[in-house]
Scaffold this motif. Structure first.
Motif, PDB file in Angstrom:
ATOM      1  N   GLY A 271       0.797  -1.311   0.180  1.00 41.55           N
ATOM      2  CA  GLY A 271       0.002  -0.119  -0.078  1.00 41.55           C
ATOM      3  C   GLY A 271       0.927   1.133  -0.129  1.00 41.55           C
ATOM      4  O   GLY A 271       0.627   2.078  -0.760  1.00 41.55           O
ATOM      5  N   THR A 272       1.936   1.414   0.798  1.00 39.83           N
ATOM      6  CA  THR A 272       2.839   2.522   1.055  1.00 39.83           C
ATOM      7  C   THR A 272       3.516   2.571  -0.353  1.00 39.83           C
ATOM      8  O   THR A 272       3.556   3.767  -0.797  1.00 39.83           O
ATOM      9  N   SER A 273       3.966   1.411  -0.853  1.00 39.31           N
ATOM     10  CA  SER A 273       5.138   1.750  -1.983  1.00 39.31           C
ATOM     11  C   SER A 273       4.124   1.977  -3.498  1.00 39.31           C
ATOM     12  O   SER A 273       4.426   2.909  -4.316  1.00 39.31           O
ATOM     13  N   TYR A 274       2.884   1.203  -3.524  1.00 39.95           N
ATOM     14  CA  TYR A 274       1.811   1.703  -4.445  1.00 39.95           C
ATOM     15  C   TYR A 274       1.491   3.153  -4.596  1.00 39.95           C
ATOM     16  O   TYR A 274       1.503   3.829  -5.719  1.00 39.95           O
ATOM     17  N   TYR A 275       1.033   3.716  -3.342  1.00 43.22           N
ATOM     18  CA  TYR A 275       0.800   5.006  -3.216  1.00 43.22           C
ATOM     19  C   TYR A 275       1.842   5.942  -3.930  1.00 43.22           C
ATOM     20  O   TYR A 275       1.758   6.925  -4.318  1.00 43.22           O
ATOM     21  N   ALA A 276       3.031   5.535  -3.220  1.00 44.03           N
ATOM     22  CA  ALA A 276       4.395   6.233  -3.411  1.00 44.03           C
ATOM     23  C   ALA A 276       4.538   6.472  -4.925  1.00 44.03           C
ATOM     24  O   ALA A 276       4.891   7.742  -5.520  1.00 44.03           O
ATOM     25  N   LEU A 277       4.678   5.282  -5.789  1.00 45.78           N
ATOM     26  CA  LEU A 277       4.793   5.134  -7.277  1.00 45.78           C
ATOM     27  C   LEU A 277       3.792   5.738  -8.179  1.00 45.78           C
ATOM     28  O   LEU A 277       4.006   6.426  -8.888  1.00 45.78           O
ATOM     29  N   LYS A 278       2.655   5.605  -7.464  1.00 40.11           N
ATOM     30  CA  LYS A 278       1.640   5.813  -8.484  1.00 40.11           C
ATOM     31  C   LYS A 278       1.044   7.191  -8.287  1.00 40.11           C
ATOM     32  O   LYS A 278       1.289   8.136  -9.151  1.00 40.11           O
ATOM     33  N   GLN A 279       0.512   7.508  -7.167  1.00 39.37           N
ATOM     34  CA  GLN A 279       0.163   8.850  -6.615  1.00 39.37           C
ATOM     35  C   GLN A 279       1.177  10.029  -6.758  1.00 39.37           C
ATOM     36  O   GLN A 279       1.024  11.331  -7.175  1.00 39.37           O
ATOM     37  N   ARG A 280       2.316   9.600  -5.947  1.00 40.08           N
ATOM     38  CA  ARG A 280       3.168  10.794  -5.577  1.00 40.08           C
ATOM     39  C   ARG A 280       4.230  10.769  -6.535  1.00 40.08           C
ATOM     40  O   ARG A 280       4.730  11.599  -6.868  1.00 40.08           O
ATOM     41  N   GLY A 281       4.590   9.603  -7.092  1.00 41.08           N
ATOM     42  CA  GLY A 281       5.791   9.613  -7.967  1.00 41.08           C
ATOM     43  C   GLY A 281       5.357   9.446  -9.437  1.00 41.08           C
ATOM     44  O   GLY A 281       6.219   9.810 -10.321  1.00 41.08           O
ATOM     45  N   ALA A 282       4.183   9.406  -9.824  1.00 43.39           N
ATOM     46  CA  ALA A 282       3.538   9.089 -11.072  1.00 43.39           C
ATOM     47  C   ALA A 282       4.546   8.473 -11.990  1.00 43.39           C
ATOM     48  O   ALA A 282       4.995   8.898 -13.246  1.00 43.39           O
ATOM     49  N   LEU A 283       5.110   7.396 -11.559  1.00 39.72           N
ATOM     50  CA  LEU A 283       5.897   6.566 -12.372  1.00 39.72           C
ATOM     51  C   LEU A 283       5.389   5.869 -13.627  1.00 39.72           C
ATOM     52  O   LEU A 283       4.173   5.484 -13.503  1.00 39.72           O
ATOM     53  N   GLN A 284       6.004   5.902 -14.831  1.00 39.79           N
ATOM     54  CA  GLN A 284       5.481   5.715 -16.026  1.00 39.79           C
ATOM     55  C   GLN A 284       6.360   4.432 -16.582  1.00 39.79           C
ATOM     56  O   GLN A 284       7.364   4.504 -16.377  1.00 39.79           O
ATOM     57  N   SER A 285       5.714   3.650 -17.499  1.00 38.48           N
ATOM     58  CA  SER A 285       6.337   2.495 -18.021  1.00 38.48           C
ATOM     59  C   SER A 285       7.720   3.242 -18.919  1.00 38.48           C
ATOM     60  O   SER A 285       7.364   4.202 -19.487  1.00 38.48           O
ATOM     61  N   GLY A 286       8.610   2.505 -18.962  1.00 40.38           N
ATOM     62  CA  GLY A 286      10.062   2.888 -19.572  1.00 40.38           C
ATOM     63  C   GLY A 286      10.629   3.829 -18.713  1.00 40.38           C
ATOM     64  O   GLY A 286      11.950   4.128 -19.216  1.00 40.38           O
ATOM     65  N   GLN A 287      10.234   4.350 -17.647  1.00 40.65           N
ATOM     66  CA  GLN A 287      11.010   5.247 -16.792  1.00 40.65           C
ATOM     67  C   GLN A 287      12.153   4.504 -16.035  1.00 40.65           C
ATOM     68  O   GLN A 287      11.930   3.168 -15.701  1.00 40.65           O
ATOM     69  N   THR A 288      12.964   5.129 -15.235  1.00 38.03           N
ATOM     70  CA  THR A 288      14.156   4.526 -14.362  1.00 38.03           C
ATOM     71  C   THR A 288      13.467   4.975 -13.055  1.00 38.03           C
ATOM     72  O   THR A 288      13.426   5.850 -12.644  1.00 38.03           O
ATOM     73  N   LEU A 289      13.606   3.805 -12.108  1.00 38.82           N
ATOM     74  CA  LEU A 289      13.302   3.997 -10.880  1.00 38.82           C
ATOM     75  C   LEU A 289      14.462   3.315 -10.009  1.00 38.82           C
ATOM     76  O   LEU A 289      14.812   2.318 -10.022  1.00 38.82           O
ATOM     77  N   LEU A 290      15.034   4.298  -9.231  1.00 38.58           N
ATOM     78  CA  LEU A 290      16.093   3.775  -8.325  1.00 38.58           C
ATOM     79  C   LEU A 290      15.460   3.714  -6.758  1.00 38.58           C
ATOM     80  O   LEU A 290      14.703   4.603  -6.343  1.00 38.58           O
ATOM     81  N   VAL A 291      15.627   2.491  -6.214  1.00 40.63           N
ATOM     82  CA  VAL A 291      14.885   2.100  -4.979  1.00 40.63           C
ATOM     83  C   VAL A 291      16.232   2.110  -3.791  1.00 40.63           C
ATOM     84  O   VAL A 291      16.953   1.076  -3.959  1.00 40.63           O
ATOM     85  N   LEU A 292      15.955   2.771  -2.699  1.00 40.79           N
ATOM     86  CA  LEU A 292      17.139   2.604  -1.695  1.00 40.79           C
ATOM     87  C   LEU A 292      16.438   1.879  -0.533  1.00 40.79           C
ATOM     88  O   LEU A 292      15.360   2.046  -0.261  1.00 40.79           O
ATOM     89  N   GLY A 293      17.271   1.151  -0.086  1.00 43.12           N
ATOM     90  CA  GLY A 293      16.589   0.045   0.919  1.00 43.12           C
ATOM     91  C   GLY A 293      15.878  -0.914   0.236  1.00 43.12           C
ATOM     92  O   GLY A 293      14.626  -1.572   0.980  1.00 43.12           O
ATOM     93  N   ALA A 294      16.329  -1.634  -0.729  1.00 43.82           N
ATOM     94  CA  ALA A 294      15.604  -2.263  -1.828  1.00 43.82           C
ATOM     95  C   ALA A 294      15.180  -3.734  -1.339  1.00 43.82           C
ATOM     96  O   ALA A 294      14.324  -4.295  -2.044  1.00 43.82           O
ATOM     97  N   ALA A 295      15.689  -4.092  -0.224  1.00 38.14           N
ATOM     98  CA  ALA A 295      15.391  -5.673   0.142  1.00 38.14           C
ATOM     99  C   ALA A 295      14.704  -5.448   1.520  1.00 38.14           C
ATOM    100  O   ALA A 295      14.346  -6.477   2.046  1.00 38.14           O
ATOM    101  N   GLY A 296      14.239  -4.329   1.993  1.00 36.72           N
ATOM    102  CA  GLY A 296      13.335  -4.353   3.191  1.00 36.72           C
ATOM    103  C   GLY A 296      12.003  -4.411   2.576  1.00 36.72           C
ATOM    104  O   GLY A 296      11.688  -4.727   1.628  1.00 36.72           O
ATOM    105  N   GLY A 297      10.917  -4.273   3.672  1.00 38.10           N
ATOM    106  CA  GLY A 297       9.520  -4.474   3.186  1.00 38.10           C
ATOM    107  C   GLY A 297       9.038  -3.602   2.256  1.00 38.10           C
ATOM    108  O   GLY A 297       8.662  -4.206   1.293  1.00 38.10           O
ATOM    109  N   VAL A 298       9.060  -2.313   2.401  1.00 37.29           N
ATOM    110  CA  VAL A 298       8.452  -1.523   1.466  1.00 37.29           C
ATOM    111  C   VAL A 298       9.454  -1.427   0.383  1.00 37.29           C
ATOM    112  O   VAL A 298       9.009  -1.166  -0.767  1.00 37.29           O
TER     113      VAL A 298
END
Length: 308
Positions: A101-128
């Protein structure tokens, strides 16, 4: 339960980073003592309030309770419950909605992530973080996973990340930050990261921000490494946005949109595109050890307390 509430017999309780803060009175909410931690549970409804219409005794649900989840039973508002998908195990259910829920809200509503874009995730092995990796892949992004060990980076790659970076553990001085920024820039390409998901904070934040694309979105998710001091001239030079992610408040302020997100997440789960990674399970007696593992940043994916 009150008229608008249900009582849940808890089978499993997910452990999340806010649990480590709320027991120290370092979170936005400070419950009176004594209380049981645990904000996300999966279980079976065994009693309902008089005004509850859409849930029944015997229904299996995921419930957000704020705290009190590490217990045999817990009461929460019916609107805070989500029916479990058929066939979903209780441990996965208790590890599902908070992180995704946290990550989808972040990427969809707050980050407006689009297909083909580059996403950098810090703390990539934690829960969120791991949830953000999987969701980024499902949304068609090129995902770069950053973590503190090779094993954690490898886990993120196993869950779909295109590449991984291992960053140093401990305080980040200027020389280390400069070197790390260069590694982030190399990994995200000449254009940089369109969206940066920062679930770590501390000195890592500025290094990552230096690798952001023009008009990129830097998502502020959490601070296990400390609250960063970011020079705001970088936001000007990059033409970027620094965006706060407070999923809990979003669920309260926009329940309809939040429920739509939940439905979409269930769809992604049923389609096999996302799946909680539960790395450890603890008994209720050892629940404190589960919180300690998370606080000391040893856990990968999610840890769950199994109750009944």
């Amino acid at each position: 339960p009150a008229s608008d509430e249900v009582r849940v017999r808890v089978h499993a309780c997910g452990v999340n980073y806010p649990d480590t803060l709320i027991i120290q009175d370092k979170y936005q909410f400070k419950p009176d003592r004594p209380f049981s931690p645990g904000g996300e549970v999966a279980g079976e409804i065994d009693a309902i309030g008089s005004d509850v219409q859409d849930l029944r005794v015997g229904d299996n649900v995921i419930a957000l309770v704020g705290w009190g989840g590490m217990a045999e039973k817990v009461v929460t508002k019916a609107t805070k419950c989500l029916p479990m998908p058929a066939g979903m195990p209780f441990d996965e259910a208790a590890a599902f909605i908070f992180t995704y829920g946290t990550s989808y809200y972040a990427l969809k509503q707050r980050g407006a992530l689009q297909s083909g874009q580059t996403l950098l995730v810090l703390g990539a092995a934690g829960g969120v973080g791991l949830a953000a990796v999987e969701l980024g892949v499902a949304m068609g992004a090129n995902v770069v996973a950053a973590a503190s060990t090779q094993a954690k980076a490898d886990l993120a790659i196993e869950h779909g990340a295109n590449s991984g970076i291992v960053y140093p553990v401990g305080p980040i001085d200027k020389a280390s930050a400069k070197k790390l920024a260069a590694e982030f820039k190399k990994a995200t390409g000449s254009a940089g990261a369109n969206v940066i998901y920062d679930a770590v904070g501390g000195g890592y934040a500025e290094a990552a921000l230096r690798a952001i694309a023009w008009e990129g979105r830097f998502l502020v998710v959490g601070f296990p490494a400390g609250i960063p001091n970011i020079p705001l001239n970088l936001a000007l030079l990059k033409g970027c946005q620094i965006v706060g992610v407070f999923w809990g408040s979003f669920t309260e302020r926009d329940p309809a949109e939040s429920q739509q997100n939940s439905r979409e997440l269930i769809g992604l789960y049923n389609a096999g595109k996302i799946k909680p990674y539960v790395s450890a399970r603890f008994t209720l007696t050892d629940a404190g050890l589960a919180i300690r593992d998370l606080a000391e940043r040893r856990a990968m994916g999610k840890v769950v307390v199994m109750i009944a």
